[in-house]
Design a protein around this motif. Structure first.
Motif, PDB file in Angstrom:
ATOM      1  N   THR A  52       0.859  -1.187   0.000  1.00 48.11           N
ATOM      2  CA  THR A  52       0.000   0.000   0.000  1.00 48.11           C
ATOM      3  C   THR A  52       0.897   1.239   0.000  1.00 48.11           C
ATOM      4  O   THR A  52       2.114   1.116  -0.203  1.00 48.11           O
ATOM      5  CB  THR A  52      -0.975   0.011   1.213  1.00 48.11           C
ATOM      6  OG1 THR A  52      -1.866   1.127   1.091  1.00 48.11           O
ATOM      7  CG2 THR A  52      -0.251   0.089   2.554  1.00 48.11           C
ATOM      8  N   SER A  53       0.294   2.390   0.179  1.00 49.95           N
ATOM      9  CA  SER A  53       1.053   3.633   0.107  1.00 49.95           C
ATOM     10  C   SER A  53       0.864   4.439   1.395  1.00 49.95           C
ATOM     11  O   SER A  53      -0.118   4.240   2.119  1.00 49.95           O
ATOM     12  CB  SER A  53       0.561   4.438  -1.088  1.00 49.95           C
ATOM     13  OG  SER A  53       1.289   5.610  -1.202  1.00 49.95           O
ATOM     14  N   LEU A  54       1.781   5.340   1.655  1.00 50.93           N
ATOM     15  CA  LEU A  54       1.700   6.179   2.858  1.00 50.93           C
ATOM     16  C   LEU A  54       0.432   7.043   2.815  1.00 50.93           C
ATOM     17  O   LEU A  54      -0.224   7.248   3.813  1.00 50.93           O
ATOM     18  CB  LEU A  54       2.948   7.069   2.909  1.00 50.93           C
ATOM     19  CG  LEU A  54       3.479   7.471   4.267  1.00 50.93           C
ATOM     20  CD1 LEU A  54       3.810   6.271   5.125  1.00 50.93           C
ATOM     21  CD2 LEU A  54       4.741   8.324   4.098  1.00 50.93           C
ATOM     22  N   HIS A  55       0.130   7.552   1.637  1.00 54.03           N
ATOM     23  CA  HIS A  55      -1.068   8.393   1.492  1.00 54.03           C
ATOM     24  C   HIS A  55      -2.019   7.729   0.512  1.00 54.03           C
ATOM     25  O   HIS A  55      -1.697   7.595  -0.660  1.00 54.03           O
ATOM     26  CB  HIS A  55      -0.695   9.784   0.966  1.00 54.03           C
ATOM     27  CG  HIS A  55       0.358  10.437   1.796  1.00 54.03           C
ATOM     28  ND1 HIS A  55       0.093  10.968   3.039  1.00 54.03           N
ATOM     29  CD2 HIS A  55       1.682  10.611   1.597  1.00 54.03           C
ATOM     30  CE1 HIS A  55       1.210  11.445   3.557  1.00 54.03           C
ATOM     31  NE2 HIS A  55       2.188  11.240   2.703  1.00 54.03           N
ATOM     32  N   VAL A  56      -3.152   7.298   1.004  1.00 60.55           N
ATOM     33  CA  VAL A  56      -4.143   6.656   0.133  1.00 60.55           C
ATOM     34  C   VAL A  56      -5.396   7.516   0.103  1.00 60.55           C
ATOM     35  O   VAL A  56      -6.023   7.744   1.135  1.00 60.55           O
ATOM     36  CB  VAL A  56      -4.501   5.234   0.641  1.00 60.55           C
ATOM     37  CG1 VAL A  56      -5.539   4.588  -0.261  1.00 60.55           C
ATOM     38  CG2 VAL A  56      -3.255   4.362   0.732  1.00 60.55           C
ATOM     39  N   GLU A  57      -5.717   8.025  -1.079  1.00 59.21           N
ATOM     40  CA  GLU A  57      -6.913   8.862  -1.216  1.00 59.21           C
ATOM     41  C   GLU A  57      -7.670   8.459  -2.471  1.00 59.21           C
ATOM     42  O   GLU A  57      -7.077   7.879  -3.383  1.00 59.21           O
ATOM     43  CB  GLU A  57      -6.514  10.339  -1.335  1.00 59.21           C
ATOM     44  CG  GLU A  57      -6.117  10.937  -0.004  1.00 59.21           C
ATOM     45  CD  GLU A  57      -5.323  12.219  -0.138  1.00 59.21           C
ATOM     46  OE1 GLU A  57      -5.308  12.788  -1.250  1.00 59.21           O
ATOM     47  OE2 GLU A  57      -4.717  12.631   0.862  1.00 59.21           O
ATOM     48  N   GLU A  58      -8.932   8.829  -2.525  1.00 56.89           N
ATOM     49  CA  GLU A  58      -9.744   8.498  -3.709  1.00 56.89           C
ATOM     50  C   GLU A  58      -9.090   9.048  -4.966  1.00 56.89           C
ATOM     51  O   GLU A  58      -9.190   8.466  -6.043  1.00 56.89           O
ATOM     52  CB  GLU A  58     -11.159   9.107  -3.599  1.00 56.89           C
ATOM     53  CG  GLU A  58     -11.986   8.609  -2.444  1.00 56.89           C
ATOM     54  CD  GLU A  58     -11.544   9.215  -1.112  1.00 56.89           C
ATOM     55  OE1 GLU A  58     -11.259  10.418  -1.057  1.00 56.89           O
ATOM     56  OE2 GLU A  58     -11.459   8.453  -0.129  1.00 56.89           O
ATOM     57  N   GLY A  59      -8.423  10.196  -4.819  1.00 54.20           N
ATOM     58  CA  GLY A  59      -7.784  10.853  -5.959  1.00 54.20           C
ATOM     59  C   GLY A  59      -6.667  10.038  -6.587  1.00 54.20           C
ATOM     60  O   GLY A  59      -6.187  10.365  -7.667  1.00 54.20           O
ATOM     61  N   ASN A  60      -6.216   8.980  -5.912  1.00 56.76           N
ATOM     62  CA  ASN A  60      -5.178   8.122  -6.487  1.00 56.76           C
ATOM     63  C   ASN A  60      -5.769   7.016  -7.356  1.00 56.76           C
ATOM     64  O   ASN A  60      -5.047   6.104  -7.786  1.00 56.76           O
ATOM     65  CB  ASN A  60      -4.344   7.460  -5.376  1.00 56.76           C
ATOM     66  CG  ASN A  60      -3.623   8.478  -4.525  1.00 56.76           C
ATOM     67  OD1 ASN A  60      -3.917   8.627  -3.355  1.00 56.76           O
ATOM     68  ND2 ASN A  60      -2.684   9.193  -5.120  1.00 56.76           N
ATOM     69  N   PHE A  61      -7.088   7.081  -7.557  1.00 57.64           N
ATOM     70  CA  PHE A  61      -7.757   6.013  -8.308  1.00 57.64           C
ATOM     71  C   PHE A  61      -8.563   6.585  -9.470  1.00 57.64           C
ATOM     72  O   PHE A  61      -9.054   7.706  -9.396  1.00 57.64           O
ATOM     73  CB  PHE A  61      -8.721   5.254  -7.387  1.00 57.64           C
ATOM     74  CG  PHE A  61      -8.040   4.503  -6.273  1.00 57.64           C
ATOM     75  CD1 PHE A  61      -7.769   3.147  -6.373  1.00 57.64           C
ATOM     76  CD2 PHE A  61      -7.660   5.163  -5.104  1.00 57.64           C
ATOM     77  CE1 PHE A  61      -7.137   2.462  -5.341  1.00 57.64           C
ATOM     78  CE2 PHE A  61      -7.025   4.483  -4.068  1.00 57.64           C
ATOM     79  CZ  PHE A  61      -6.759   3.132  -4.186  1.00 57.64           C
ATOM     80  N   ASP A  62      -8.714   5.765 -10.487  1.00 54.64           N
ATOM     81  CA  ASP A  62      -9.608   6.084 -11.591  1.00 54.64           C
ATOM     82  C   ASP A  62     -10.905   5.323 -11.323  1.00 54.64           C
ATOM     83  O   ASP A  62     -10.894   4.094 -11.281  1.00 54.64           O
ATOM     84  CB  ASP A  62      -8.962   5.613 -12.908  1.00 54.64           C
ATOM     85  CG  ASP A  62      -9.759   6.028 -14.121  1.00 54.64           C
ATOM     86  OD1 ASP A  62     -10.204   7.187 -14.160  1.00 54.64           O
ATOM     87  OD2 ASP A  62      -9.945   5.186 -15.021  1.00 54.64           O
ATOM     88  N   GLY A  63     -11.989   6.019 -11.090  1.00 52.99           N
ATOM     89  CA  GLY A  63     -13.263   5.360 -10.798  1.00 52.99           C
ATOM     90  C   GLY A  63     -14.163   6.289 -10.006  1.00 52.99           C
ATOM     91  O   GLY A  63     -13.795   7.434  -9.717  1.00 52.99           O
ATOM     92  N   ASP A  64     -15.327   5.777  -9.621  1.00 55.10           N
ATOM     93  CA  ASP A  64     -16.312   6.592  -8.912  1.00 55.10           C
ATOM     94  C   ASP A  64     -15.839   6.879  -7.472  1.00 55.10           C
ATOM     95  O   ASP A  64     -15.637   5.952  -6.685  1.00 55.10           O
ATOM     96  CB  ASP A  64     -17.652   5.857  -8.874  1.00 55.10           C
ATOM     97  CG  ASP A  64     -18.722   6.670  -8.196  1.00 55.10           C
ATOM     98  OD1 ASP A  64     -19.385   7.447  -8.877  1.00 55.10           O
ATOM     99  OD2 ASP A  64     -18.866   6.546  -6.958  1.00 55.10           O
ATOM    100  N   GLU A  65     -15.676   8.174  -7.147  1.00 55.97           N
ATOM    101  CA  GLU A  65     -15.063   8.554  -5.865  1.00 55.97           C
ATOM    102  C   GLU A  65     -15.855   8.068  -4.650  1.00 55.97           C
ATOM    103  O   GLU A  65     -15.275   7.593  -3.678  1.00 55.97           O
ATOM    104  CB  GLU A  65     -14.896  10.073  -5.786  1.00 55.97           C
ATOM    105  CG  GLU A  65     -13.778  10.571  -6.674  1.00 55.97           C
ATOM    106  CD  GLU A  65     -13.057  11.785  -6.113  1.00 55.97           C
ATOM    107  OE1 GLU A  65     -13.506  12.340  -5.098  1.00 55.97           O
ATOM    108  OE2 GLU A  65     -12.031  12.170  -6.707  1.00 55.97           O
ATOM    109  N   ASP A  66     -17.195   8.178  -4.700  1.00 53.32           N
ATOM    110  CA  ASP A  66     -18.000   7.762  -3.540  1.00 53.32           C
ATOM    111  C   ASP A  66     -17.860   6.266  -3.313  1.00 53.32           C
ATOM    112  O   ASP A  66     -17.735   5.789  -2.188  1.00 53.32           O
ATOM    113  CB  ASP A  66     -19.483   8.103  -3.757  1.00 53.32           C
ATOM    114  CG  ASP A  66     -19.687   9.608  -3.757  1.00 53.32           C
ATOM    115  OD1 ASP A  66     -18.821  10.307  -3.194  1.00 53.32           O
ATOM    116  OD2 ASP A  66     -20.685  10.065  -4.335  1.00 53.32           O
TER     117      ASP A  66
END
Ligand SMILES: Cc1cc2nc3c(=O)[nH]c(=O)nc-3n(C[C@H](O)[C@H](O)[C@H](O)COP(=O)(O)OP(=O)(O)OC[C@H]3O[C@@H](n4cnc5c(N)ncnc54)[C@H](O)[C@@H]3O)c2cc1C
Length: 380
Positions: A52-66
């Protein structure tokens, strides 16, 4: 014939994590085409698995944020690290950003294996198709027909067929009239058009860059390759690039105009990059490698583009080189809290087969684990 409470299709990262979090009173089986479980985990992160990563946020993914944020909050990076720690694994942080196994991916695989010992395993078994009759799922394999009350599809994407990857997950979804986005290669190198063939001549060199694609800026290393460009920054950029331009800042931590200001040195000498790379960039920008103070106004304007070199890649290196597949089962077809198909009771999709894809850096395992646990917690 035995009817399992839960049948998990795919013994990869999400399937195994799901299996290990299912209520132990359930009769569970897991099916995989490979002779051993977790084959992608095994080779991942150069054999040390970037968990995993130190900072994991929705913004690190391509897809529906909710959709993404529900699972990431339910089983977060902290929850994952706690689970691993409770099982004796303390991942190490590399590059101040990424969590890896200390010595080998086996450290995490062994945990998943140990915690899913109660699950019956059907290995060397190819899933062919599924159907549902009288509320019971039937899974046809090359060896037998398996039956279960609930089905969890964890068959991943279609990159790296040599590791057992297939499109069966999408075929299963379609057979139940569940909408999907076809897979396409992601976290993959990009090929270049003739105007950027100069990049291919630098094969083997790398440098730290910022790459801008739409509203995303990827900050990592770029590696010049004989087929085009690769390296962490490019792989993550490939997740967001569809068609058209992206922009590279080759000197993100410096200001080129300050570097050349009044200098008697050659332009290539003040640029803090390997000489061969500096010279190639200057040529591409139509800037002569002369004394800095002799640069014309036009050359200075061109030189500034070292911070914003825009071009349209030709394509990508394809599924055989792609670390993941973008696309999958549409999240609008799934319940975000259970990963169950909205219109097919008892049918769940988790991991990479779902239309959520992470950047390079452990985000895809985090997603596989978060979705696997969230699904498991909701199966009684
Ligand atoms: C070389 C490489 C390195 C990677 N490194 C990293 C990394 O360091 N960090 C990171 O976060 N991500 C990494 N990834 C991505 C990561 O491996 C995947 O996103 C993750 O494994 C997805 O988990 P999953 O459970 O959805 O699918 P998988 O782990 O791929 O599991 C799916 C399983 O389904 C099985 N299967 C598929 N079709 C069939 C069939 N028809 N019949 C029977 N079984 C079938 C497969 O054999 C497989 O075991 C890497 C990928 C690759 C290819």
């Amino acid at each position: 014939m035995k009817i399992y409470d839960v049948l998990i299709l795919g013994a990869g990262a999400s399937g195994l994590m799901c299996a290990s979090h299912l209520d132990k009173s359930l009769r569970v089986a897991i099916v995989d085409i490979n002779a051993k479980v977790a084959q992608k985990l095994k080779v991942s992160g150069g054999g040390k698995c970037n968990i995993t990563s130190l900072h994991v946020e929705e913004g690190n993914f391509d897809g529906d944020e909710d959709f993404i944020s529900y699972a990431l909050n339910n089983f977060s990076k902290e929850d994952l690290l706690e689970y691993l720690s409770a099982n004796g694994l303390e991942p190490v942080v590399r590059k101040n950003r990424y969590y890896f196994c200390k010595d080998s991916s086996d450290e995490i695989i062994d945990i998943l294996k140990k915690n899913s010992l109660h699950v019956e395993k059907f290995l060397n078994t190819k899933i062919l198709s599924t159907s549902k009759k009288d509320n019971i799922f039937e899974v046809k394999t090359n060896k037998q027909i398996l039956k279960a009350k609930k089905l969890i599809v964890a068959t991943g994407g279609k990159s790296f067929v040599t590791l057992g990857a297939s499109e069966i997950g999408l075929d299963i979804a379609k057979s139940f009239d569940i909408k999907v986005k076809e897979f396409s290669p992601a976290l993959v190198g990009l090929t270049v058009q003739p105007e950027q063939f100069w990049m291919k001549e630098l094969s083997g060199l790398s440098c730290y860059v910022h790459i801008k694609v739409d509203d995303k800026i990827l900050k990592e290393d770029l590696l010049f390759a004989h087929k085009g460009i690769s390296g962490p920054a490019v792989l993550s950029a490939s997740l967001y690039w569809r068609k058209g331009n992206l922009a590279i800042d080759f000197l993100p931590n410096e200001n080129i105009l300050e570097l050349i200001n009044g200098s008697k040195k050659l332009v290539s000498s003040v640029i803090n990059l390997p000489k061969r790379l500096s010279k190639a960039i200057l040529k591409a920008l139509h800037v002569e490698d002369i004394e800095c103070k002799k640069l014309t106004k036009e050359m200075m304007i061109n030189l500034e583009k070292i911070h914003n070199y825009q071009f349209a890649p030709a394509g990508n290196f394809g599924f055989t080189k792609a670390e993941v597949s973008r696309g999958g089962v549409l999240t609008s077809e799934l319940n975000l809290a259970t990963f169950e198909a909205l219109h097919v009771e008892g049918l769940h999709f988790i991991g990479e087969v779902v239309d959520v894809t992470g950047e390079l850096g452990g985000y895809n395992f985090q997603w596989a684990f978060s979705s696997g646990v969230t699904c498991a917690q909701n199966i009684k």
